[in-house]
Design a protein around this motif. Structure first.
Motif, PDB file in Angstrom:
ATOM      1  N   ARG A  49       0.826  -1.205   0.000  1.00  0.00           N
ATOM      2  CA  ARG A  49       0.000   0.000   0.000  1.00  0.00           C
ATOM      3  C   ARG A  49       0.861   1.256   0.000  1.00  0.00           C
ATOM      4  NH1 ARG A  49      -4.720  -1.665   4.409  1.00  0.00           N
ATOM      5  NH2 ARG A  49      -5.866  -3.115   3.039  1.00  0.00           N
ATOM      6  N   ASN A  50       1.966   1.209   0.756  1.00  0.00           N
ATOM      7  CA  ASN A  50       2.865   2.358   0.806  1.00  0.00           C
ATOM      8  C   ASN A  50       3.486   2.642  -0.557  1.00  0.00           C
ATOM      9  OD1 ASN A  50       4.414   4.448   2.073  1.00  0.00           O
ATOM     10  ND2 ASN A  50       6.161   3.032   2.149  1.00  0.00           N
ATOM     11  N   ARG A  88       0.875   4.115  -2.916  1.00  0.00           N
ATOM     12  CA  ARG A  88       0.640   5.533  -2.680  1.00  0.00           C
ATOM     13  C   ARG A  88       1.757   6.391  -3.296  1.00  0.00           C
ATOM     14  NH1 ARG A  88      -1.164   3.799   2.500  1.00  0.00           N
ATOM     15  NH2 ARG A  88       0.931   4.210   3.337  1.00  0.00           N
ATOM     16  N   THR A 110       1.453   9.137  -6.285  1.00  0.00           N
ATOM     17  CA  THR A 110       1.902  10.526  -6.131  1.00  0.00           C
ATOM     18  C   THR A 110       2.804  10.950  -7.287  1.00  0.00           C
ATOM     19  OG1 THR A 110       1.801  10.281  -3.731  1.00  0.00           O
ATOM     20  CG2 THR A 110       3.091  12.121  -4.604  1.00  0.00           C
TER      21      THR A 110
END
Length: 235
Positions: A224-225, A228, A232
């Motif tokens: 998930r990190n 993200r 971005t």
């Protein structure tokens, strides 16, 4: 004839041919099951190559030690197999105790102890956690029983040879589990810090109660990190 059926009949022939030399469906199925120790060893080697965890290495070492003890007992007792002349593929003529039975019961009992004493509950799904452990334990015992029975059905062992093999394997499993927990586990952090261990990426997960749950949560959080961060960058 399908390849799988041909392999089943070949395995049945090589592993004893069932009762009275007949490769019936039961004989073919039990011939497959009697190959269980080979599949387990292959699984352990694969797991060690990809996971490189000290407890898994210790487990495999216990299986190897258990096989050594079985060989020693066989050559001390020297009890022959039933229908010895019918089996030209065996590596030893002695049958007490059954190495297959001892191997499978070592594996099953050690796995049972690991599931209930080594792996601890860490999430809220208490019922599901206990359920899968109970189901897996039943499967382990069932496979051990079937493999033990296959050795009698295929005329490689007597009932007493299989029974004593199971008893020996169970005792060895309890002893090796205690040895691993009380003697080896405290040494694992030191072993994992050796330069050779770091070079081979050997790790110690003894302090992690449930490695499956830990790896799942860490992998999910990292995925998930990264997702993200990727989102971005694309904006």
């Amino acid at each position: 004839m399908s390849p799988m059926l041909s392999l089943a009949k070949a395995s049945c022939f090589l592993l004893g041919g069932g009762r009275k030399g007949k490769c019936d469906f039961s004989g073919q199925l039990l011939a497959y099951l009697s190959l269980g120790p080979i599949f387990i060893i292959v699984g352990f080697v694969t797991l060690i190559i990809f996971k490189r965890e000290l407890h898994t290495i210790s487990f495999l070492g216990g299986l190897a030690f258990n096989e050594g003890v079985n060989w020693l007992i066989k050559h001390v007792i020297r009890e022959p197999r039933p229908c010895e002349e019918a089996h030209s593929t065996v590596t030893t003529k002695y049958g007490m105790p059954s190495s297959h039975s001892q191997f499978m019961w070592f594996f099953s009992v050690y796995s049972f102890l690991f599931l209930y004493l080594r792996m601890h509950q860490t999430n809220n799904a208490r019922f599901l956690d206990l359920l899968w452990r109970h189901v897996l334990s039943i499967c382990l015992v069932t496979v051990a029983l079937l493999v033990s029975y296959s050795r009698v059905y295929l005329l490689y062992h007597t009932w007493s040879q299989v029974l004593y093999g199971g008893v020996a394997g169970s005792i060895m499993a309890v002893a090796w589990f205690a040895f691993t927990q009380e003697i080896l586990t405290p040494l694992f952090p030191r072993i994992a810090a050796w330069p050779i261990s770091e070079f081979l990426l050997i790790r110690d997960t003894s302090l992690i109660p449930n490695i499956l749950w830990f790896e799942y949560t860490v992998t999910r959080a990292e995925a998930r990190n990264r997702q993200r961060k990727l989102g971005t960058k694309l904006q």
